[in-house]
Motif scaffolding. Structure first.
Motif, PDB file in Angstrom:
ATOM      1  N   PHE A 281       0.790  -1.220   0.000  1.00 55.28           N
ATOM      2  CA  PHE A 281       0.000   0.000   0.000  1.00 55.28           C
ATOM      3  C   PHE A 281       0.832   1.283   0.000  1.00 55.28           C
ATOM      4  CE2 PHE A 281      -3.209  -2.985   1.698  1.00 55.28           C
ATOM      5  CZ  PHE A 281      -4.228  -2.724   0.789  1.00 55.28           C
ATOM      6  N   PHE A 282       2.047   1.232   0.549  1.00 54.02           N
ATOM      7  CA  PHE A 282       2.765   2.490   0.734  1.00 54.02           C
ATOM      8  C   PHE A 282       4.162   2.530   0.106  1.00 54.02           C
ATOM      9  CE2 PHE A 282      -0.032   1.902   4.478  1.00 54.02           C
ATOM     10  CZ  PHE A 282      -0.942   2.913   4.188  1.00 54.02           C
ATOM     11  N   ALA A 283       4.660   1.385  -0.374  1.00 51.40           N
ATOM     12  CA  ALA A 283       5.972   1.370  -1.039  1.00 51.40           C
ATOM     13  C   ALA A 283       5.913   0.323  -2.139  1.00 51.40           C
ATOM     14  CB  ALA A 283       7.090   1.069  -0.041  1.00 51.40           C
ATOM     15  N   HIS A 284       4.953   0.512  -3.045  1.00 50.29           N
ATOM     16  CA  HIS A 284       4.612  -0.519  -4.027  1.00 50.29           C
ATOM     17  C   HIS A 284       5.800  -0.921  -4.900  1.00 50.29           C
ATOM     18  CE1 HIS A 284       1.438  -2.898  -5.735  1.00 50.29           C
ATOM     19  NE2 HIS A 284       1.680  -2.489  -6.964  1.00 50.29           N
ATOM     20  N   GLY A 285       6.679   0.028  -5.181  1.00 51.15           N
ATOM     21  CA  GLY A 285       7.822  -0.274  -6.033  1.00 51.15           C
ATOM     22  C   GLY A 285       8.781  -1.279  -5.440  1.00 51.15           C
ATOM     23  N   HIS A 286       8.735  -1.452  -4.142  1.00 47.15           N
ATOM     24  CA  HIS A 286       9.631  -2.407  -3.482  1.00 47.15           C
ATOM     25  C   HIS A 286       8.953  -3.753  -3.232  1.00 47.15           C
ATOM     26  CE1 HIS A 286      13.005   0.303  -2.608  1.00 47.15           C
ATOM     27  NE2 HIS A 286      12.091   1.227  -2.401  1.00 47.15           N
TER      28      HIS A 286
ATOM     29  N   PHE B 273       7.462  -6.090  -5.041  1.00 43.10           N
ATOM     30  CA  PHE B 273       7.656  -7.284  -5.859  1.00 43.10           C
ATOM     31  C   PHE B 273       9.004  -7.958  -5.629  1.00 43.10           C
ATOM     32  CE2 PHE B 273       4.137  -5.214  -7.946  1.00 43.10           C
ATOM     33  CZ  PHE B 273       3.292  -6.277  -8.187  1.00 43.10           C
ATOM     34  N   TRP B 274      10.062  -7.161  -5.468  1.00 44.68           N
ATOM     35  CA  TRP B 274      11.352  -7.816  -5.239  1.00 44.68           C
ATOM     36  C   TRP B 274      11.390  -8.459  -3.860  1.00 44.68           C
ATOM     37  CZ3 TRP B 274      14.644  -6.878  -1.255  1.00 44.68           C
ATOM     38  CH2 TRP B 274      14.661  -5.602  -0.656  1.00 44.68           C
ATOM     39  N   VAL B 275      10.735  -7.830  -2.878  1.00 44.45           N
ATOM     40  CA  VAL B 275      10.697  -8.421  -1.537  1.00 44.45           C
ATOM     41  C   VAL B 275       9.917  -9.727  -1.566  1.00 44.45           C
ATOM     42  CG1 VAL B 275       9.853  -8.131   0.821  1.00 44.45           C
ATOM     43  CG2 VAL B 275      10.959  -6.218  -0.338  1.00 44.45           C
ATOM     44  N   ARG B 276       8.757  -9.712  -2.245  1.00 46.74           N
ATOM     45  CA  ARG B 276       7.956 -10.924  -2.321  1.00 46.74           C
ATOM     46  C   ARG B 276       8.706 -12.044  -3.039  1.00 46.74           C
ATOM     47  NH1 ARG B 276       5.594 -12.609  -7.044  1.00 46.74           N
ATOM     48  NH2 ARG B 276       3.896 -11.105  -7.253  1.00 46.74           N
ATOM     49  N   ARG B 277       9.423 -11.696  -4.129  1.00 49.52           N
ATOM     50  CA  ARG B 277      10.161 -12.725  -4.857  1.00 49.52           C
ATOM     51  C   ARG B 277      11.302 -13.286  -4.030  1.00 49.52           C
ATOM     52  NH1 ARG B 277      10.486 -10.886 -11.238  1.00 49.52           N
ATOM     53  NH2 ARG B 277       8.264 -10.490 -11.494  1.00 49.52           N
TER      54      ARG B 277
ATOM     55  N   THR C 255      13.143   0.961   2.328  1.00 48.43           N
ATOM     56  CA  THR C 255      12.012   1.855   2.059  1.00 48.43           C
ATOM     57  C   THR C 255      11.937   3.071   2.974  1.00 48.43           C
ATOM     58  OG1 THR C 255      10.607   0.470   3.474  1.00 48.43           O
ATOM     59  CG2 THR C 255      10.589   0.006   1.119  1.00 48.43           C
ATOM     60  N   ILE C 256      12.581   3.031   4.102  1.00 47.59           N
ATOM     61  CA  ILE C 256      12.512   4.148   5.052  1.00 47.59           C
ATOM     62  C   ILE C 256      13.862   4.846   5.109  1.00 47.59           C
ATOM     63  CG2 ILE C 256      12.148   4.782   7.471  1.00 47.59           C
ATOM     64  CD1 ILE C 256      10.204   2.480   7.700  1.00 47.59           C
ATOM     65  N   ARG C 257      13.851   6.158   5.026  1.00 51.79           N
ATOM     66  CA  ARG C 257      15.097   6.920   4.999  1.00 51.79           C
ATOM     67  C   ARG C 257      15.467   7.512   6.356  1.00 51.79           C
ATOM     68  NH1 ARG C 257      16.213   4.145   1.935  1.00 51.79           N
ATOM     69  NH2 ARG C 257      16.265   4.280  -0.349  1.00 51.79           N
ATOM     70  N   SER C 258      14.565   7.451   7.319  1.00 53.86           N
ATOM     71  CA  SER C 258      14.851   7.993   8.640  1.00 53.86           C
ATOM     72  C   SER C 258      15.995   7.235   9.303  1.00 53.86           C
ATOM     73  CB  SER C 258      13.605   7.899   9.521  1.00 53.86           C
ATOM     74  OG  SER C 258      13.914   8.178  10.874  1.00 53.86           O
TER      75      SER C 258
ATOM     76  N   TYR D  49      11.115  -5.160 -12.610  1.00 51.97           N
ATOM     77  CA  TYR D  49      10.367  -4.893 -11.389  1.00 51.97           C
ATOM     78  C   TYR D  49       9.510  -3.649 -11.538  1.00 51.97           C
ATOM     79  CZ  TYR D  49      12.538  -8.501  -8.570  1.00 51.97           C
ATOM     80  OH  TYR D  49      12.935  -9.697  -8.051  1.00 51.97           O
ATOM     81  N   ALA D  50      10.031  -2.638 -12.223  1.00 52.58           N
ATOM     82  CA  ALA D  50       9.260  -1.421 -12.415  1.00 52.58           C
ATOM     83  C   ALA D  50       7.989  -1.707 -13.196  1.00 52.58           C
ATOM     84  CB  ALA D  50      10.099  -0.376 -13.135  1.00 52.58           C
TER      85      ALA D  50
END
Length: 248
Positions: A103-108, A110-114, A186-189, A244-245
């Motif tokens: 929901f909040f970092a969709h671009g990441h 698919f690679w995480v799921r794979r 996904t988080i830059r903090s 992935y994109a």
């Protein structure tokens, strides 16, 4: 405010897609669960392999799991907390991570799921070809879950569905590493580094509860590295860097 509205609208559009993705993940989990049962009856082999793992760890001069557990047993409250962490954090943390990415970092996502699927399926193969009894089934160890009546394997349903001879590799540790990797990506903090405590705590928990050996965790870490190299964002098995994109 505009950015928040955009995120909410994007999340709404992903709900129908998410239903299909949820079905896919559910199918993978069912395949994994029933695949583990293929080796659930290899009791004698699993215990022989367990003693072989302990011998190998002594050769490698790894700390003894029984020693680590004996330190923890001096603090019953900590042991019970470890039991709860083992039972209740593993799957919810992975599920929350996947939902958050979707929901909040969709671009990441698919690679995480794979990477996660690759790790899990390879682990399934290892569970079948290398049945391994966990330390809690061997003399000299305490099954802390049973001792405090908190075992996730004591109910009739769990006994019927769980393969308790699938210690190698530790997917508790493997999935914890994936959760940490996803958050770090996904988080830059600067607070994102706190997520590294999750795999570290999981490693300690699986050892002091006598559910896994050190080598189970080391193999899980190596499996993550290989899976990431193969199907991660720039994995060697991808046809192009745009794959992935496009999928996202």
């Amino acid at each position: 405010m505009t950015a928040v509205v955009g995120v909410v609208r994007g999340a709404g559009r992903r709900v129908p897609q998410g239903a299909r993705e949820l079905l896919l993940v559910a199918v993978l989990l069912v395949v994994y669960k029933f695949g583990r049962l293929l080796s659930a009856e290899s009791v004698a082999t699993a215990k022989q392999n367990a003693y072989a793992i302990l011998h190998l760890e002594r050769v490698l001069r790894l700390p003894q799991e029984a020693w680590a557990q004996s330190l923890a047993l001096g603090s019953p409250d900590l042991v019970q907390l470890a039991n709860k962490y083992y039972a209740w954090v593993h799957f919810p943390a992975a599920a929350a991570m996947l939902l958050g990415l979707w929901f909040f970092a969709h671009g990441h996502y698919f690679w995480v799921r794979r990477v996660m699927a690759t790790m899990t399926m390879v682990a399934l193969v290892l569970h079948v070809v290398l049945p391994l009894a966990p330390p809690r089934m061997l003399p000299g160890f305490v099954d802390t879950g049973l001792y405090y009546n908190e075992s996730v394997y004591s109910s009739p349903t769990a006994t019927a569905l769980a393969n308790q001879y699938a210690a190698m590799p530790s997917l508790h540790v493997g999935w914890a590493i994936i959760v940490a990797a996803a958050v770090m990506a996904t988080i830059r903090s600067r607070w994102r580094y706190l997520i590294l405590a999750h795999p570290a705590i999981t490693l300690i928990v699986v050892v002091v509860t006598a559910n896994h050996y050190w080598l189970d965790a080391l193999v899980a870490g190596a499996l993550f590295v290989v899976s990431f190299a193969l199907v991660g964002p720039r994995g060697v098995l991808l046809r192009s860097r745009q794959e992935y994109a496009v999928a996202a």
